[in-house]
Enzyme design. Structure first.
Site, short mmCIF file in Angstrom:
data_model
loop_
_atom_site.label_atom_id
_atom_site.label_comp_id
_atom_site.label_asym_id
_atom_site.label_seq_id
_atom_site.Cartn_x
_atom_site.Cartn_y
_atom_site.Cartn_z
N LYS A 110 51.74 5.29 -13.53
CA LYS A 110 51.46 5.21 -15.07
C LYS A 110 52.17 6.28 -15.72
O LYS A 110 52.41 6.12 -16.90
CB LYS A 110 50.07 5.09 -15.37
CG LYS A 110 49.64 3.44 -14.87
CD LYS A 110 48.17 3.31 -15.58
CE LYS A 110 47.83 1.81 -15.05
NZ LYS A 110 47.52 1.61 -13.83
N GLU A 119 43.96 1.96 -25.46
CA GLU A 119 42.61 1.80 -24.86
C GLU A 119 42.67 1.81 -23.52
O GLU A 119 43.88 2.09 -22.85
CB GLU A 119 42.44 0.32 -25.21
CG GLU A 119 43.46 -0.76 -24.40
CD GLU A 119 44.83 -0.74 -24.99
OE1 GLU A 119 45.04 -0.59 -25.90
OE2 GLU A 119 45.64 -0.89 -24.18
N SER A 178 52.22 1.96 -5.68
CA SER A 178 52.15 2.33 -7.16
C SER A 178 51.16 3.62 -7.16
O SER A 178 51.30 4.20 -8.26
CB SER A 178 51.88 1.17 -8.03
OG SER A 178 50.60 0.84 -7.36
C1 LIG Z 1 47.52 0.27 -13.13
C2 LIG Z 1 47.65 0.15 -12.03
C3 LIG Z 1 48.46 -0.98 -11.53
C4 LIG Z 1 48.68 -2.20 -12.41
O1 LIG Z 1 49.55 -2.01 -13.42
P1 LIG Z 1 51.14 -2.44 -13.55
O2 LIG Z 1 51.33 -2.56 -14.87
O3 LIG Z 1 51.22 -4.17 -13.05
O4 LIG Z 1 51.92 -1.69 -12.66
C5 LIG Z 1 49.14 -0.85 -10.15
N1 LIG Z 1 48.80 0.07 -9.28
C6 LIG Z 1 47.97 1.07 -9.75
C7 LIG Z 1 47.74 2.38 -8.98
C8 LIG Z 1 47.76 1.39 -11.19
O5 LIG Z 1 46.94 2.18 -11.54
#
Ligand SMILES: *Cc1c(COP(=O)(O)O)cnc(C)c1O
Length: 413
Positions: free
Chosen positions: A100, A122, A387
């Site tokens: 993010k 938000e 992610s």
């Molecule tokens: C917020 C989040 C996601 C999901 O958000 P996307 O916009 O679909 O990428 C996935 N993995 C993690 C670790 C997150 O914090």
């Protein structure tokens, strides 16, 4: 022959000037808000190609975020399932522990170039709020985060983190007091304050230009990963995959591979199963509709009201999805698969024990699909976007699943 040559010029053509990916996207909001989004669009288009902006963002990524994050070959995990090789793009090693921050730093830099003094957003589980508060501290900007009172009570550690970083966490006390009301409150604040503030969305959704802007900032994931994977193996991966909540880490990973002969899989949360309210698999079970100012696939009832959604991963439980995913699915370029809570948790524990990496539960969904792919294919390679890291999840996981023996028993020799 490359079957995906049609995508050579894709980035020049999509989105259109009005923010459309085919029939999806656009900008649906109250007339009073239109000038604010117009201003953000014009500023982004004017600034994003300047050498100064690009160089500054590049320096921030290297020196502050710790990029490039590595690509890692999971040798021990791959061996469990045969001959298909699983690789991870380690966004868990990005500063703050998830992808993010990639778009929050971009949005913060844009705010600075626009002469704005404040970032507004938000947050639901608090992950976006923490990333944005980090960017605000870095750039010396004020930061107002709107958060439902119910979520504030549930996500205590992230509320503390945001406050430590200097953000104002503003409780939203109407309606169900969760994410939907927080979005409304943040839009209201943006309307009042857009002469000195900019709204920063948390994923590839919302009215134009946000789906495009977030996708562009997140593409650093795929650009790096593609180069690193080729440098490591001399080849492209056979497949890439990523979990899909709103769709930002996935589009960041997928975009640089669109014109390559590579299979692309978005992985959605099937939660407890396919019944209404038990999952958040929007691309799989949704229909075309409008939500939060853009057109896409939506989990909705006959009246167009969003349906309740659920996933063990709080970052994935959203009834909509970025419009670009809807376009790419209809165009046949990306495929969507689902993974249940239980499958995600098995992948979570396998990565802990076989590779020494504690993944976010969101990311564990992508890994679970990669494991399914490896079992079925028995050759080739799959590159997974990991992610985020799982530190935020360990208390919940330990309370509900202990150290995962029930999942790991069948793998013991
Ligand atoms: C917020 C989040 C996601 C999901 O958000 P996307 O916009 O679909 O990428 C996935 N993995 C993690 C670790 C997150 O914090």
């Amino acid at each position: 022959m490359n079957p995906y040559k049609d995508f050579d010029n894709y980035l020049k053509e999509f989105p259109t000037k009005d923010g459309y990916f085919g029939e999806y996207g656009g900008s649906f909001q109250a007339d009073e808000l239109k000038p604010a989004f117009r201003e953000a669009t014009d500023a982004y288009e004017a600034i994003c190609h300047s050498a100064q902006f690009i160089n500054e963002l590049r320096r921030i990524r290297k020196e502050f975020q710790g990029r490039p994050t590595p690509v890692y070959h999971c040798e021990r995990l791959s061996k469990l399932f045969g001959n298909c090789q699983i690789y991870l793009k380690r966004e868990d090693l990005n500063h703050t522990g998830a992808h993010k921050l990639n778009h929050c730093m971009g949005e913060g830099l844009l705010a600075k170039y626009m002469g704005k003094k404040k970032l507004i957003a938000e947050t639901g589980a608090g992950q976006h709020g923490v990333a944005l508060a980090t960017a605000a501290a870095y750039f010396g900007l004020e930061c107002d985060i709107y958060m439902g009172e119910v979520d504030i009570a549930k996500q205590h550690p992230n509320v503390i983190r945001m406050k430590m970083l200097g953000a104002n966490v503003i409780p939203v006390t109407h309606g169900l007091k969760t994410l939907k009301e927080a979005v409304d409150a943040a839009f209201e604040a943006y309307l009042k304050e857009y002469d000195h503030a900019i709204y920063c969305i948390g994923t590839c959704v919302g009215p134009h230009p946000f789906p495009m802007m977030v996708r562009d900032f997140q593409s650093v994931i795929g650009i790096e990963a593609r180069e690193q994977f080729i440098a490591m193996t001399g080849l492209l991966p056979d497949a890439v995959c990523a979990c899909v909540g709103g769709g930002s880490n996935s589009l960041g990973m997928f975009t640089p591979f669109l014109a390559d002969p590579v299979e692309i899989y978005g992985v959605e949360p099937l939660g407890r199963g396919p019944a209404v309210g038990d999952h958040a698999a929007t691309m799989t079970y949704g229909t075309k509709g409008i939500l939060h100012g853009f057109e896409s696939y939506v989990l909705q009832d006959e009246k167009g009201e969003p349906l309740p959604v659920y996933s063990i991963a709080s970052g994935l439980d959203y009834p909509g999805v970025g419009p670009e995913h809807a376009y790419l699915k209809d165009a046949g370029r990306t495929k969507y698969e689902t993974v249940t809570d239980e499958e995600a948790m098995e992948a979570f524990f396998l990565l802990c024990r076989y590779e020494g990496i504690i993944p976010a539960i969101e990311s564990s969904h992508a890994l679970a699909y990669a494991i399914r792919y490896a079992k079925e294919k028995q050759f080739g390679s799959i590159l997974v976007c990991l992610s985020g890291r799982g530190d935020k999840d360990i208390d919940y996981v330990f309370e509900n699943y202990g150290t995962g023996e029930k999942f790991l028993a069948k793998y013991e020799k």
